[in-house]
Scaffold this active site. Sequence first.
Site, mmCIF file in Angstrom:
data_model
loop_
_atom_site.group_PDB
_atom_site.id
_atom_site.type_symbol
_atom_site.label_atom_id
_atom_site.label_comp_id
_atom_site.label_asym_id
_atom_site.label_seq_id
_atom_site.Cartn_x
_atom_site.Cartn_y
_atom_site.Cartn_z
ATOM 1 N N HIS A 56 0.852 -1.109 0.041
ATOM 2 C CA HIS A 56 -0.039 0.006 0.140
ATOM 3 C C HIS A 56 0.794 1.491 -0.127
ATOM 4 C CE1 HIS A 56 -3.222 -2.829 1.021
ATOM 5 N NE2 HIS A 56 -2.804 -3.168 1.965
ATOM 6 N N HIS A 218 -7.030 -4.584 -0.839
ATOM 7 C CA HIS A 218 -6.430 -6.019 -1.356
ATOM 8 C C HIS A 218 -7.107 -6.459 -2.443
ATOM 9 C CE1 HIS A 218 -5.987 -5.065 3.093
ATOM 10 N NE2 HIS A 218 -4.769 -5.363 2.879
#
Lengths: 332, 332
Positions: A56, A218
Amino acid sequence: MKKLINTPESVLTDALAGIAAFHPQLRVDTGNRVIVRADAPRTGKVALVSGGGSGHEPLHGGFVGPGMLDAACPGEVFTSPVPDQILAAAKAVDGGAGVLFVVKNYTGDVMNFQLAAELAADEGITARTVLVDDDVAVQDSTWTAGRRGTGATVFVEKIAGALADRGADLDKVAEMAEKVNSASRSFAIALTACTTPSAGRPGFDLPEDEIEIGVGIHGEPGRSRGKLKPAKELVALAMDAILTDQPLGAGDKTIVMINGLGGTPLIELYVVAAEVAAVLAAQEVRIGASLVGNYVTSLDMAGVSITVCRADDEMLDLWAAPVATSGLRWGS
Amino acid sequence: MKKLINTPESVLTDALAGIAAFHPQLRVDTGNRVIVRADAPRTGKVALVSGGGSGHEPLHGGFVGPGMLDAACPGEVFTSPVPDQILAAAKAVDGGAGVLFVVKNYTGDVMNFQLAAELAADEGITARTVLVDDDVAVQDSTWTAGRRGTGATVFVEKIAGALADRGADLDKVAEMAEKVNSASRSFAIALTACTTPSAGRPGFDLPEDEIEIGVGIHGEPGRSRGKLKPAKELVALAMDAILTDQPLGAGDKTIVMINGLGGTPLIELYVVAAEVAAVLAAQEVRIGASLVGNYVTSLDMAGVSITVCRADDEMLDLWAAPVATSGLRWGS
């Protein structure tokens, strides 16, 4: 799979070596997988620690530095950091005023930060946790009970980080972090799936003309699949979800983030930004501060998330305070 | 093609509207397609103007602001800005001390900035041009005679911009810009082709296991095609090309950029960064300053470019000077 890596197993270790080499203002503990600001611990300052699965970036390692986080604990890609790792971070940065854990609401993260808080308490370190759960797309998800934590994490880390820098105590810093989270809403749309190094292929199948509306960071499923539409219509969907959950009205001030998920060109993010600005302007909502770019990514996923925080003057003032991290940096 | 756009024809106009809405410190002339710092013209300050085809964001619009560019002229995606547009920018920012055009070495850009300089002269504005041609991959290319201009543009704009901010005259600013370009070398590797909104499909075909070694920022062919290799080997190729062209030795100081081409996750850029640092450390070359992230992109292309500038103390001092743009921002 095409990736700029050495081996799927060594991605995090190799990246940590790069962070260490290119950011001398950080101290990287490769063994424990902890990124710490080099001048930690700061005596008497509340320390902020965050972490979560890698993939991320710049979240969270890119937000370590004066005015924001004191340490970050990156797990393997899309995998929670472990309690000992989080404990090592807390010990490295505690300056006697306690530690605030900023935790995105994913079950593994919540559990491991909780265990770390207990281990820290055993060592005489007071740790409090703030959960970030700003994603209005779905209630409960693949790895989450309740709402997922996404873009608001950047707002929480920046604003609470600035308050800690000004000398506020742990209760005050935690209260502000919770206030920022409560005032923030996010919604994401994916045009493509992302590929983790270990899987080597996209995390889900998305036909060439379809998008995932309300996707998680995700690749968790969102509200629905739909056909690709013009940006104006996609923004209408996202803003409707955000504003239904937290209505805003004339004169409200906001901090807005138009966040790229990793594979989307910046010029497209500005196309989205224009549509978001139009929606807010129609309701006479003001954009008091903003970010447009890649801040909470999902590896190479193409898509965008929009985060809107209803901000009071104190939050805007703390937002504008100096910050010196690799991912967010400005002076006074 | 999956893109966050309204129509392929409106991408630039829509993005300019987003820039205007989200960056009140900029003035966007949508008719002329010019992005200007809101406090321009600055009387007595040399003004820096750059531009080129869109699709490389944050270059150049993201580098407009105090300490860097006074204006940017974005053309359509991968298309040069036109002379009248560049002239409008020059007129908007000239504060009587002249204008420096920072031009990447592509034939269309060079020609149109040259025409604009002549038009500016007719209106009593002195314009000088510095050509950026740092890409060592190939001599001559699809749209270039000589070397292509790529990553060094960021270094030129930052360092010459800081010197202009300190009150240097046009000759001095131009001289510094040329010095930075002369000291800089770049090399890029593409894992995938990029897709322009108007074409709607990838600009070239690249098999699933192949890469383009020495690719240009519009997908121009490089030196060769090759099989995908571990990051360490790809960096060795790129650094060999850079250091063969400009050898560096023990004690040399550098500014290094590990630049994502648009579709590459930041964690991969740090894997590359680690390998670049290892190559430089082996030669006892110091990294005096650096950037790791997306600065000169090629829409959604996956890949990386590496830029190395041999920097003296003055250049490092100017690099560290305050800058306040959306793409690059720090305080003193």
